[in-house]
Enzyme design. Sequence first.
Site, mmCIF file in Angstrom:
data_model
loop_
_atom_site.group_PDB
_atom_site.id
_atom_site.type_symbol
_atom_site.label_atom_id
_atom_site.label_comp_id
_atom_site.label_asym_id
_atom_site.label_seq_id
_atom_site.Cartn_x
_atom_site.Cartn_y
_atom_site.Cartn_z
ATOM 1 N N LEU A 14 0.817 -1.213 0.000
ATOM 2 C CA LEU A 14 0.000 0.000 0.000
ATOM 3 C C LEU A 14 0.854 1.268 0.000
ATOM 4 O O LEU A 14 0.332 2.368 -0.073
ATOM 5 C CB LEU A 14 -0.900 0.030 1.241
ATOM 6 C CG LEU A 14 -2.131 -0.853 1.204
ATOM 7 C CD1 LEU A 14 -2.879 -0.756 2.525
ATOM 8 C CD2 LEU A 14 -3.049 -0.443 0.063
ATOM 9 N N GLU A 140 8.329 1.258 11.222
ATOM 10 C CA GLU A 140 7.361 0.685 10.288
ATOM 11 C C GLU A 140 7.387 -0.834 10.350
ATOM 12 O O GLU A 140 8.435 -1.448 10.172
ATOM 13 C CB GLU A 140 7.685 1.147 8.864
ATOM 14 C CG GLU A 140 6.743 0.558 7.838
ATOM 15 C CD GLU A 140 7.242 0.663 6.399
ATOM 16 O OE1 GLU A 140 8.196 1.421 6.128
ATOM 17 O OE2 GLU A 140 6.674 -0.049 5.548
ATOM 18 N N ASP A 147 -0.907 -11.331 9.810
ATOM 19 C CA ASP A 147 0.093 -12.305 9.351
ATOM 20 C C ASP A 147 0.696 -13.000 10.568
ATOM 21 O O ASP A 147 1.001 -12.338 11.568
ATOM 22 C CB ASP A 147 1.282 -11.600 8.652
ATOM 23 C CG ASP A 147 0.883 -10.901 7.373
ATOM 24 O OD1 ASP A 147 -0.237 -11.150 6.901
ATOM 25 O OD2 ASP A 147 1.698 -10.107 6.860
ATOM 26 N N LYS A 191 -15.371 1.966 -0.147
ATOM 27 C CA LYS A 191 -15.825 0.996 0.850
ATOM 28 C C LYS A 191 -14.925 0.984 2.082
ATOM 29 O O LYS A 191 -13.700 0.883 1.970
ATOM 30 C CB LYS A 191 -15.829 -0.409 0.206
ATOM 31 C CG LYS A 191 -16.899 -0.563 -0.866
ATOM 32 C CD LYS A 191 -18.262 -0.480 -0.220
ATOM 33 C CE LYS A 191 -19.354 -1.036 -1.098
ATOM 34 N NZ LYS A 191 -20.677 -0.853 -0.453
ATOM 35 N N LYS A 193 -15.347 -1.220 4.738
ATOM 36 C CA LYS A 193 -15.373 -2.486 5.490
ATOM 37 C C LYS A 193 -13.983 -3.105 5.690
ATOM 38 O O LYS A 193 -13.651 -3.521 6.819
ATOM 39 C CB LYS A 193 -16.329 -3.478 4.799
ATOM 40 C CG LYS A 193 -16.682 -4.688 5.646
ATOM 41 C CD LYS A 193 -17.517 -4.358 6.879
ATOM 42 C CE LYS A 193 -18.993 -4.531 6.607
ATOM 43 N NZ LYS A 193 -19.860 -4.011 7.666
ATOM 44 N N PRO A 194 -13.149 -3.169 4.638
ATOM 45 C CA PRO A 194 -11.814 -3.741 4.884
ATOM 46 C C PRO A 194 -11.052 -2.991 5.983
ATOM 47 O O PRO A 194 -10.357 -3.609 6.796
ATOM 48 C CB PRO A 194 -11.109 -3.593 3.530
ATOM 49 C CG PRO A 194 -12.211 -3.517 2.523
ATOM 50 C CD PRO A 194 -13.347 -2.812 3.209
ATOM 51 N N GLN A 196 -12.410 -1.380 8.520
ATOM 52 C CA GLN A 196 -13.030 -1.764 9.802
ATOM 53 C C GLN A 196 -12.466 -3.107 10.279
ATOM 54 O O GLN A 196 -12.140 -3.274 11.450
ATOM 55 C CB GLN A 196 -14.546 -1.898 9.640
ATOM 56 C CG GLN A 196 -15.266 -0.589 9.318
ATOM 57 C CD GLN A 196 -16.758 -0.834 9.109
ATOM 58 O OE1 GLN A 196 -17.363 -1.637 9.812
ATOM 59 N NE2 GLN A 196 -17.337 -0.145 8.137
ATOM 60 N N LYS A 227 -17.296 7.901 8.551
ATOM 61 C CA LYS A 227 -17.675 6.508 8.790
ATOM 62 C C LYS A 227 -16.485 5.729 9.393
ATOM 63 O O LYS A 227 -16.647 4.971 10.349
ATOM 64 C CB LYS A 227 -18.080 5.888 7.451
ATOM 65 C CG LYS A 227 -18.915 4.655 7.577
ATOM 66 C CD LYS A 227 -19.585 4.347 6.255
ATOM 67 C CE LYS A 227 -20.170 2.955 6.291
ATOM 68 N NZ LYS A 227 -20.665 2.542 4.983
ATOM 69 N N CYS A 384 27.886 -0.734 -11.982
ATOM 70 C CA CYS A 384 28.324 -2.028 -11.467
ATOM 71 C C CYS A 384 28.391 -3.058 -12.602
ATOM 72 O O CYS A 384 29.306 -3.007 -13.401
ATOM 73 C CB CYS A 384 27.435 -2.463 -10.303
ATOM 74 S SG CYS A 384 28.291 -3.540 -9.162
ATOM 75 N N HIS A 510 27.580 2.374 -6.868
ATOM 76 C CA HIS A 510 26.155 2.650 -7.145
ATOM 77 C C HIS A 510 25.781 4.064 -6.676
ATOM 78 O O HIS A 510 25.341 4.236 -5.539
ATOM 79 C CB HIS A 510 25.276 1.657 -6.374
ATOM 80 C CG HIS A 510 25.367 0.255 -6.852
ATOM 81 N ND1 HIS A 510 24.456 -0.300 -7.724
ATOM 82 C CD2 HIS A 510 26.260 -0.717 -6.574
ATOM 83 C CE1 HIS A 510 24.791 -1.557 -7.968
ATOM 84 N NE2 HIS A 510 25.881 -1.839 -7.270
ATOM 85 N N GLU A 512 23.259 5.712 -7.370
ATOM 86 C CA GLU A 512 21.799 5.875 -7.203
ATOM 87 C C GLU A 512 21.381 5.798 -5.734
ATOM 88 O O GLU A 512 20.360 6.370 -5.349
ATOM 89 C CB GLU A 512 21.032 4.832 -8.042
ATOM 90 C CG GLU A 512 21.107 3.370 -7.602
ATOM 91 C CD GLU A 512 22.340 2.626 -8.102
ATOM 92 O OE1 GLU A 512 23.320 3.290 -8.495
ATOM 93 O OE2 GLU A 512 22.327 1.373 -8.083
HETATM 94 N N1 GLN Z 1 27.764 -9.426 -10.626
HETATM 95 C C1 GLN Z 1 28.714 -8.379 -10.573
HETATM 96 C C2 GLN Z 1 29.671 -8.516 -9.407
HETATM 97 O O1 GLN Z 1 29.388 -9.221 -8.470
HETATM 98 C C3 GLN Z 1 28.038 -7.033 -10.518
HETATM 99 C C4 GLN Z 1 27.333 -6.762 -9.228
HETATM 100 C C5 GLN Z 1 26.358 -5.642 -9.312
HETATM 101 O O2 GLN Z 1 26.014 -5.192 -10.395
HETATM 102 N N2 GLN Z 1 25.825 -5.188 -8.191
HETATM 103 O O3 GLN Z 1 30.712 -7.894 -9.389
#
Ligand code: GLN
Length: 539
Positions: A14, A140, A147, A191, A193-194, A196, A227, A384, A510, A512
């Site tokens: 969600l 969180e 579950d 709705k 109900k879920p 509730q 509600k 990578c 990486h 990112e």
């Molecule tokens: N498989 C590659 C390694 O282990 C690249 C790993 C990755 O892209 N995170 O070096």
Amino acid sequence: MKYIFVTGGVISGLGKGTTAAALGRLFVARGLKVTAVKIDPYLNIDAGTMNPFEHGEVFVMDDGGEVDLDLGTYERFLDVSLSKEHNITTGKIYQSVIDKERGGVYLGKTVQIIPHVTNEIKRKIVTAVESSGADVAIIELGGTVGDIESMPFLESVRQMSMEMGGRNGHRDCLFMHTTLVPEVGSVGEQKTKPTQHSVRELRAIGIDPDIIIARAERDIEQDIKKKISLFCNVPVDAVISAPNLPSIYGLPMWLEEQHVADYILRKLGLPLGKPELSKWEAFYSRLEHPKYFVDVAIVGKYTELADAYISHIEAFHHVGAETECRVNTKFIESEDIELKGAEKLLSASDAILVPGGFGSRGIEGKIGAAGYARESNKPYLGICLGFQCAVIDYARNVLGWERANSTEFDPGTPHPVIDLLPEQRSVSEKGGTMRLGAHRVLLEQGSKVASLYASTEISERHRHRYEVNPELISDLTSGRLHFTGRSEDGRRMEVAELQSGDYFVGSQFHPEFKSRPGRPSPLHLGLIRAAIRQKYGSV
Ligand code: GLN
């Protein structure tokens, strides 16, 4: 420290992590220090061994923790760097309890879920947040109420709330429950109900939610809020409408309009204050009003699940706001490139990203994508595995080493341009054994990457077992390919650039993972700037 426990009902997925992170932003915007913990009730010790196709991306922390992707959301929204302690799993809890049992810590006692496992959970939550010095900790709980696996965690946070002042007295914590309000029928009736049912389930285990976040397709109507308030025993102001928004980065403003942060601060006895959201709003407005549009092809093997590459997608949002560009990401299955050719599948895109990955499936398609980018001068970023693929392509098609490869895919290759890290040779266990986490990288003065980072010394996160073979570096760099980033000892190749061409960059790390609103990943930024320049001329 004040605690906000976030639970989920009805179904998983969600976006309760995103909502909680956006709420956290509202506290940060009021000058409070906020931290977050994500609890994953599965038995894995961490997400490192999990398939991204099932579970989404494995996020990597500075300290090398391989964690749930929600930690990435918290880092991006709260603008903090967390550590692996901030992702608690059943596996970690049981491992410590069993270690303690074997070590004689519980000597003489029967070791049980309550109190031993629950105490361990409480201890791990408190240890994770304690050192942060935060005013507010968002905890969180993954999964949904009901579950089997979540039970010990719910019981632990129930105990924590009791220890923090009980239900009716002064409270240092509160419970936020995220549910689904589905729409049915042709008129789209909302709705309750879920909701509730899931609140009833929560109350049966002794937790009364203080706030209900109602996820829905559209804004929740006032009578529906009333509600939910009536049936779930929360004031109507504490029923928060959380519809699908065009961008998650609009969520803090959406929540602020419903005064949820003030409501929480009042309940927790924290001072109210006006949020300073102007930077965030400016970021969002640039994101939503682009001048330029580029398509980026992400060549991977988990392309059916956008979550598998979520940090890249978010990095492109951060870059988009910076460059006033809408970056449309298009997933291309690398095996399709093997069948149909790179040109056919990639020529329509303005830039190419080959992200990280493991295993040989689709590898030739990724190498083909790097080769196509190199030959056609299409902006290319390899991360990578994508960096390694660029080196393999170069070795094969520029140096003429036809069977050049990584020993990950061809252990017998005559030209092992990518090879196992020396310290990995004796490693047999899979979990947490790669080269992980933040390491310093030295960038070559005058290189494209050094100018993008505006520095020659950076720290970025890693997750790999293989690297450019140090013995082949002088052969590899005799032409256009240069390694412009290296590890501190100079032995490890961290960045490759093609010297001519608009943008052809690969990094072993990486970027990112550290991309944030207002501070986009420099390498993603370089990619998109190059794509805009090619498409729109100099801008
Ligand atoms: N498989 C590659 C390694 O282990 C690249 C790993 C990755 O892209 N995170 O070096």
